[in-house]
Write a protein that holds these residues in place. Structure first.
Motif, PDB file in Angstrom:
ATOM      1  N   MET A  26       0.857  -1.190   0.000  1.00  0.00           N
ATOM      2  CA  MET A  26       0.000   0.000   0.000  1.00  0.00           C
ATOM      3  C   MET A  26       0.888   1.233   0.000  1.00  0.00           C
ATOM      4  O   MET A  26       1.857   1.313   0.754  1.00  0.00           O
ATOM      5  CB  MET A  26      -0.893   0.010   1.244  1.00  0.00           C
ATOM      6  N   ALA A  27       0.588   2.218  -0.802  1.00  0.00           N
ATOM      7  CA  ALA A  27       1.379   3.435  -0.840  1.00  0.00           C
ATOM      8  C   ALA A  27       1.287   4.142   0.493  1.00  0.00           C
ATOM      9  O   ALA A  27       0.233   4.216   1.116  1.00  0.00           O
ATOM     10  CB  ALA A  27       0.863   4.344  -1.948  1.00  0.00           C
ATOM     11  N   SER A  28       2.416   4.658   0.963  1.00  0.00           N
ATOM     12  CA  SER A  28       2.459   5.329   2.250  1.00  0.00           C
ATOM     13  C   SER A  28       2.599   6.823   2.039  1.00  0.00           C
ATOM     14  O   SER A  28       3.534   7.285   1.397  1.00  0.00           O
ATOM     15  CB  SER A  28       3.629   4.793   3.080  1.00  0.00           C
ATOM     16  N   ASN A  62       0.060  -6.697  -0.458  1.00  0.00           N
ATOM     17  CA  ASN A  62       1.061  -6.428   0.572  1.00  0.00           C
ATOM     18  C   ASN A  62       0.452  -6.083   1.923  1.00  0.00           C
ATOM     19  O   ASN A  62       1.180  -5.779   2.868  1.00  0.00           O
ATOM     20  CB  ASN A  62       2.058  -5.337   0.164  1.00  0.00           C
ATOM     21  N   ASP A  63      -0.883  -6.120   2.057  1.00  0.00           N
ATOM     22  CA  ASP A  63      -1.486  -6.042   3.377  1.00  0.00           C
ATOM     23  C   ASP A  63      -1.239  -7.354   4.111  1.00  0.00           C
ATOM     24  O   ASP A  63      -0.840  -8.360   3.525  1.00  0.00           O
ATOM     25  CB  ASP A  63      -2.991  -5.778   3.267  1.00  0.00           C
ATOM     26  N   THR A  64      -1.510  -7.341   5.408  1.00  0.00           N
ATOM     27  CA  THR A  64      -1.321  -8.527   6.249  1.00  0.00           C
ATOM     28  C   THR A  64      -2.672  -8.995   6.782  1.00  0.00           C
ATOM     29  O   THR A  64      -3.492  -8.181   7.207  1.00  0.00           O
ATOM     30  CB  THR A  64      -0.374  -8.218   7.416  1.00  0.00           C
ATOM     31  N   TYR A  67      -7.098  -6.516  -3.922  1.00  0.00           N
ATOM     32  CA  TYR A  67      -7.041  -5.470  -4.935  1.00  0.00           C
ATOM     33  C   TYR A  67      -5.595  -5.079  -5.214  1.00  0.00           C
ATOM     34  O   TYR A  67      -4.770  -4.996  -4.289  1.00  0.00           O
ATOM     35  CB  TYR A  67      -7.813  -4.227  -4.478  1.00  0.00           C
ATOM     36  N   ARG A  68      -5.313  -4.846  -6.474  1.00  0.00           N
ATOM     37  CA  ARG A  68      -4.012  -4.299  -6.834  1.00  0.00           C
ATOM     38  C   ARG A  68      -3.916  -2.879  -6.279  1.00  0.00           C
ATOM     39  O   ARG A  68      -4.887  -2.128  -6.282  1.00  0.00           O
ATOM     40  CB  ARG A  68      -3.858  -4.280  -8.355  1.00  0.00           C
ATOM     41  N   ASN A  69      -2.727  -2.532  -5.788  1.00  0.00           N
ATOM     42  CA  ASN A  69      -2.547  -1.187  -5.241  1.00  0.00           C
ATOM     43  C   ASN A  69      -2.909  -0.122  -6.271  1.00  0.00           C
ATOM     44  O   ASN A  69      -2.429  -0.153  -7.400  1.00  0.00           O
ATOM     45  CB  ASN A  69      -1.096  -0.980  -4.802  1.00  0.00           C
ATOM     46  N   GLU A  70      -3.743   0.800  -5.869  1.00  0.00           N
ATOM     47  CA  GLU A  70      -4.090   1.921  -6.740  1.00  0.00           C
ATOM     48  C   GLU A  70      -3.423   3.175  -6.191  1.00  0.00           C
ATOM     49  O   GLU A  70      -3.799   3.681  -5.141  1.00  0.00           O
ATOM     50  CB  GLU A  70      -5.611   2.109  -6.807  1.00  0.00           C
ATOM     51  N   MET A  71      -2.418   3.630  -6.884  1.00  0.00           N
ATOM     52  CA  MET A  71      -1.712   4.832  -6.464  1.00  0.00           C
ATOM     53  C   MET A  71      -2.071   5.968  -7.403  1.00  0.00           C
ATOM     54  O   MET A  71      -1.340   6.281  -8.339  1.00  0.00           O
ATOM     55  CB  MET A  71      -0.216   4.567  -6.413  1.00  0.00           C
ATOM     56  N   LYS A  72      -3.258   6.504  -7.187  1.00  0.00           N
ATOM     57  CA  LYS A  72      -3.753   7.615  -7.996  1.00  0.00           C
ATOM     58  C   LYS A  72      -3.864   8.845  -7.107  1.00  0.00           C
ATOM     59  O   LYS A  72      -4.433   8.790  -6.022  1.00  0.00           O
ATOM     60  CB  LYS A  72      -5.111   7.273  -8.614  1.00  0.00           C
ATOM     61  N   PHE A  73      -3.318   9.939  -7.589  1.00  0.00           N
ATOM     62  CA  PHE A  73      -3.299  11.171  -6.819  1.00  0.00           C
ATOM     63  C   PHE A  73      -3.869  12.296  -7.676  1.00  0.00           C
ATOM     64  O   PHE A  73      -3.509  12.448  -8.841  1.00  0.00           O
ATOM     65  CB  PHE A  73      -1.875  11.523  -6.386  1.00  0.00           C
TER      66      PHE A  73
END
Length: 509
Positions: A1-3, A44-46, A137-143
């Protein structure tokens, strides 16, 4: 997950800081997953399983074939968990990289006392599996940005894709430019982008997309139409997914070529109209009878589907050795897997007690600091040419880091202050040698002469010292007379107490 800095997580998630794991609690008190699982679960979550009884349970991964469920060899497995089991042994990390939007994971839950009975067959009872699934879900890194200045830091994995969108309500125009920092010149250089992901002129409404395939640190500048820095997003790529996904269809393999690191795994999955299978092949050896590549089917050494061809299949293989591996399907489609050496990332606090770091040319150094550590001036990390000892290669330090290709420009004061807030800088040093780093401009206060830093050097060949110890004042040119063949050679540094930071890089060949 994007931090993201100052990013608030939902209440049902547990997270201490930007780099902390996102943990989802799943209660299996009745031997099944709850009917509804709250929250979006991303790669990548737990997952932490909660058991409110003294009874032991086994949880293992299965795949669904119509209405049937089959155990997956080398899949996720947890055995003998109960309410007294430690949290670590009740957790699984969903470190998956996949090209589709979502991935479904099914699990079978059984009483541990019945383990031997259930494991006699691949097929698992439907009632123990059908409710126990997760949608990942695939990480969505949209800003999305407007005219506000929004500089920030995000932590990424290799192969993550970010998408930036902006729209100005004030008629302002912007463009995105990727820059990287050069520790030799202390300047910035631009990374050219394919024309399909960026426009070279500022627009009031636009989009930028970038996939990061390597570790490192990149700075995304949002520039105005007069090329002024509006804000900066730093992308720190310092992690990777341990399991990647290959989908086999009737007409292709997606992706056809894939790269992973040593000790990572691949999921091979298909759901086809024609029966499929897969088997590892040696593309350089041809069977004289069939005139096809030789098939490799040694159990425990090669990867292959060990069952009859089927319309639905799911298998996982862990690659423990580096190399290039090929496989073919039932209809002779060919796929390739490139397994690269494992890359290590070494933490190196610049204001800590550690003065010397030894690493290989395949690895990365992660410089770390806290903004509160340096009170006088912002941190800016540079390689000191006077005290570094590097091989005699064309261009010296500038040749090693390809500085002639970079066309570095001077760092602006705004970026200097922003770099200080990042508190992390990831760097790959591609050539063996001894590299000395300074971390501010006031060198009289921070960096001393090399003779005040190093007691002596020792040349190490195949684990043994070669010749006498070398003084820092000696001529830095040495000749080694070695027998033919490969040798592991590096320079060992015996330090004095100092505030200098040294990286001792060994060649991996």
């Amino acid at each position: 997950m994007a931090s993201l800095q100052n990013n608030e997580l939902n209440n049902h998630l547990q997270s201490d800081d930007d780099d902390a794991d996102v943990i989802h609690i799943i209660d299996i008190r009745n031997g099944t997953f709850p009917e509804h699982i709250s929250g979006r679960i991303e790669s990548n979550d737990t997952i932490e399983f909660k058991v409110n009884s003294d009874d032991d349970y086994d949880i293992f991964q299965v795949y669904k074939d119509n209405t049937d469920y089959y155990r997956i060899d080398n899949g996720i497995e947890l055995f003998n968990i109960n309410n007294n089991t430690s949290e670590k042994k009740r957790r699984i990390v969903l470190s998956f990289s996949f090209h589709c939007t979502t991935m479904e994971l099914y699990f079978c839950i059984i009483p541990s006392l019945q383990h031997e009975t259930y494991f006699k067959s691949r097929q698992c009872p439907k009632e123990n599996c059908e409710k126990n699934y997760l949608v990942i879900y695939r990480n969505e890194m949209k800003f999305s940005f407007n005219d506000n200045k929004e500089s920030q830091k995000i932590i990424l994995h290799k192969n993550d894709t970010i998408e930036l969108e902006w729209i100005s309500k004030r008629g302002n125009s912007y463009r995105i430019e990727e820059n990287r920092y050069c520790p030799i010149s202390g300047g910035l250089y631009k990374i050219e982008q394919p024309s399909d992901i960026i426009t070279n002129h500022a627009v009031s409404q636009g989009k930028f997309q970038k996939t990061f395939n390597e570790y490192g640190t990149s700075f995304l500048f949002r520039l105005t139409e007069t090329n002024q820095i509006h804000d900066i997003m730093v992308c720190i790529i310092k992690d990777k997914y341990q399991i990647k996904h290959i989908e086999i269809t009737d007409i292709n393999i997606q992706p056809n070529i894939i790269s992973i690191e040593q000790n990572d795994s691949i999921i091979f999955e298909w759901n086809t109209k024609e029966k499929q299978t897969l088997i590892q092949i040696d593309p350089y050896l041809i069977d004289k009878n069939t005139q096809q590549s030789i098939e490799l089917k040694t159990i425990g050494e090669h990867f292959f589907w060990p069952y009859e061809p089927s319309y639905r299949g799911y298998m996982i293989h862990k690659f423990n050795q580096t190399g290039i591996f090929c496989f073919k399907t039932a209809n002779n489609q060919i796929g390739t897997i490139i397994v690269e050496p494992k890359k290590n990332i070494y933490s190196f606090p610049i204001f800590g007690d550690q003065l010397i770091l030894k690493m290989n040319t395949n690895d990365f150094v992660q410089f770390e600091w806290k903004m509160t550590d340096s009170q006088e001036e912002p941190v800016l990390i540079t390689v000191d040419a006077n005290t570094s000892i590097v091989p005699d290669v064309a261009g010296g330090l500038t040749g090693i880091f390809d500085c002639s290709m970079h066309k570095c420009v001077k760092v602006e004061p705004f970026f200097r202050s922003y770099f200080h807030t990042c508190e992390t800088f990831l760097l790959h040093i591609p050539q063996h040698g001894l590299y000395s780093f300074a971390y501010c401009d006031n060198r009289d206060d921070v960096v001393e002469r090399i003779s005040d830093i190093v007691h002596n050097y020792r040349i190490i060949v195949d684990g043994e010292q070669y010749g006498e110890s070398i003084s820092p004042s000696d001529e830095p040119n040495f000749q080694l007379n070695l027998s033919p063949g490969k040798h592991e050679c590096y320079l060992s540094v015996i330090p004095k107490m100092t505030v200098y930071k040294l990286c001792d890089i060994k060649d991996v060949t």
